[in-house]
Write an enzyme that holds these catalytic residues in place. Structure first.
Site, short mmCIF file in Angstrom:
data_model
loop_
_atom_site.label_atom_id
_atom_site.label_comp_id
_atom_site.label_asym_id
_atom_site.label_seq_id
_atom_site.Cartn_x
_atom_site.Cartn_y
_atom_site.Cartn_z
N GLY A 40 60.10 62.43 -46.15
CA GLY A 40 59.37 62.07 -47.36
C GLY A 40 60.17 62.53 -48.56
CD GLN A 224 63.74 64.15 -40.37
OE1 GLN A 224 64.76 63.76 -39.86
NE2 GLN A 224 62.78 63.32 -40.73
P1 GDP Z 1 63.27 66.10 -49.79
O1 GDP Z 1 62.60 65.45 -48.66
O2 GDP Z 1 64.38 67.00 -49.34
O3 GDP Z 1 63.72 65.14 -50.86
O4 GDP Z 1 62.24 67.05 -50.48
P2 GDP Z 1 60.78 66.70 -51.04
O5 GDP Z 1 60.84 65.43 -51.82
O6 GDP Z 1 59.78 66.84 -49.98
O7 GDP Z 1 60.56 67.92 -51.98
C1 GDP Z 1 61.18 68.04 -53.13
C2 GDP Z 1 60.14 68.28 -54.20
O8 GDP Z 1 60.64 69.21 -55.08
C3 GDP Z 1 59.85 67.05 -55.03
O9 GDP Z 1 58.52 67.08 -55.47
C4 GDP Z 1 60.80 67.20 -56.20
O10 GDP Z 1 60.37 66.56 -57.38
C5 GDP Z 1 60.79 68.68 -56.37
N1 GDP Z 1 62.03 69.23 -56.89
C6 GDP Z 1 63.30 68.82 -56.59
N2 GDP Z 1 64.19 69.62 -57.22
C7 GDP Z 1 63.45 70.53 -57.92
C8 GDP Z 1 63.79 71.65 -58.75
O11 GDP Z 1 64.96 71.96 -58.98
N3 GDP Z 1 62.74 72.37 -59.27
C9 GDP Z 1 61.43 72.06 -59.02
N4 GDP Z 1 60.48 72.83 -59.57
N5 GDP Z 1 61.09 71.03 -58.25
C10 GDP Z 1 62.07 70.28 -57.70
#
Ligand code: GDP
Length: 436
Positions: A40, A224
């Protein structure tokens, strides 16, 4: 070397989606190479629009990009068609999507088997997303898989569904009367998916090769994370595919030399969803604070994530397994106000044993706890920082400590959820790659 792989360096959810989204600006092709709709990604655009992706590469938000679902991905065509429909309704041009004809399909019986398997395991359950992904990969290995190309031929499709369901009779017995298992109805339904997806099915290897041969940037988008890898992660509490960088070759159909850069994405702390060992887990108020400040609930499942201090033993392991050339540290802002901070630099095992390296033996890993280096925290809001110099001294020291310990330069730092809330560092290779 125009291939860049972006992979998760921890247990997933590191913020890979945002990193790929940023890099997609400069890329010509973005390709997913493993996993399914158990991944996701949440993307927040400049205007505050939020997009959640489970299957389609987030690069689709960039008009004109070719976004590929590689042969290593397993596709639930229902989720795929719904995701496409949602994007179209929001005015996103989806014409750049290409799906490998060799990608395997998640079938209704895979979902039933996944749910039944987890229920049977009870307390020992893996914590799968119950989306049928594991059983789909199992059928692929058993040579009973149904592939994207099979959707285009009704006769073959029906034969293959029949052949795949036969050996599962026993396990599927409780669902015998379930209409989703009716051979004719299932064939019909999947034919309909086939009609809807037909235009997207392509020889995706060729698309990637051509881009690489023309020196155009191809981004291999991982899902993942390393510690969830079926071979190199904390088995059996892992996903059913290989999120490590090596799989970018297998799941896209390219050679190792096609991938010039490998960026590992890790949070400034660690989270993990589901069961399994987690040496730096914080089961106290600090863990809850990280969860609240970082919004640590699953994009796909809504499950609360377990939170802990950054684990440099595991991160250094991830650097080696993936051959990382760059580190991306996300969510540094979430640590603001926590002082002091801790980083695990060794594991403490049973009976006074210590481990400098990630232990291969599960009995040790399950009991391992972090031995920590205390590092000063900071209280200043860092969400507006756009250069390393804008960060407080202790935040810079924290990053330096991580990078030096792991032995990989940091290319990018996240200081907030927004697309612009990042700091690009001077790690020169990345610059030249993005300029390519
Ligand atoms: P992915 O599957 O690795 O892309 O991770 P997710 O999408 O599940 O989680 C990432 C979440 O962290 C999302 O809601 C992003 O908007 C948020 N996010 C990404 N980078 C940052 C950051 O540097 N700071 C904060 N506070 N949120 C972030």
């Amino acid at each position: 070397m125009p291939g860049l792989a972006i992979i998760g360096a921890q247990w997933g959810d590191e913020g890979k989606g945002k990193v790929t989204d940023l890099v997609a600006d400069a890329a010509d092709v973005v390709i997913r190479f493993q996993g399914g709709n158990n991944a996701g990604h949440t993307i927040v655009r400049e205007n505050g629009d939020v997009y959640k992706f489970h299957l389609i590469p987030s690069g689709i938000l960039h008009p004109g990009k070719i976004c590929v679902i590689g042969n290593g991905v397993v596709v639930d065509p229902r989720v795929m068609t719904e995701e496409l429909e949602t994007l179209r309704r929001r005015g996103v041009d989806t014409s750049g999507l290409r799906i490998s004809a060799n990608a395997h399909l998640i079938m209704p019986y895979h979902l039933l088997l996944d749910q039944a398997g987890e229920a049977r395991l009870g307390k020992l359950q893996i914590g799968t997303t119950r989306r049928g992904i594991g059983p789909c990969y199992a059928d692929k290995a058993a040579r009973l898989g149904i592939r994207m190309q099979d959707l285009l031929d009704e006769k073959i499709l029906k034969q293959k569904i029949y052949a795949a369901m036969e050996p599962k009779r026993q396990s599927l017995r409780p669902h015998e009367k379930d209409p989703v298992l009716d051979l004719h109805a299932m064939t019909e339904e999947y034919r309909t998916f086939g009609h809807r997806l037909e235009d997207y099915i392509a020889d995706t290897q060729r698309i990637v090769w051509d881009a690489l041969d023309d020196e155009r940037l191809v981004v291999f988008e991982g899902a993942q994370g390393t510690l969830l890898d079926i071979d190199h992660g904390t088995y059996p509490f892992v996903t059913s595919s290989n999120p490590v960088a090596g799989e970018a070759c297998v799941g896209a159909g390219v050679g190792p030399k096609d991938i010039g850069e490998v960026w590992g994405v890790g949070k400034a702390y660690v989270t993990r969803v589901g069961s399994g060992p987690f040496p730096t887990e914080l089961e106290d108020g600090t863990g809850e604070r990280l969860r609240a400040a970082g919004g640590e609930w699953g994009t796909t499942t809504g499950r609360p994530r377990r939170c802990g201090w950054i684990d440099l033993v595991a991160l250094r392991y991830a650097a080696r397994v993936n051959g990382l050339t760059g580190l991306v540290i996300t969510k540094l802002d979430v640590l603001t106000g926590i002082d002091p901070l801790y980083a695990a630099v060794r594991y403490l095992g049973p009976e006074g044993s210590t481990f400098d390296d990630f232990p291969y033996h599960q009995s040790i890993l399950h009991k391992a706890r972090g031995e920590y280096r205390e590092l000063p925290g900071w209280n200043d809001d860092i969400t507006a920082a756009r250069r390393l110099e804008d960060l407080p001294r202790s935040a810079r020291d924290y990053l330096d400590f991580v990078s030096e310990f792991v032995g990989v330069p940091i290319v990018l730092v996240g200081v907030g959820p927004g697309r612009d809330q990042v700091i690009w560092t001077d790690a020169s290779q990345s610059r030249s790659l993005l300029a390519a």
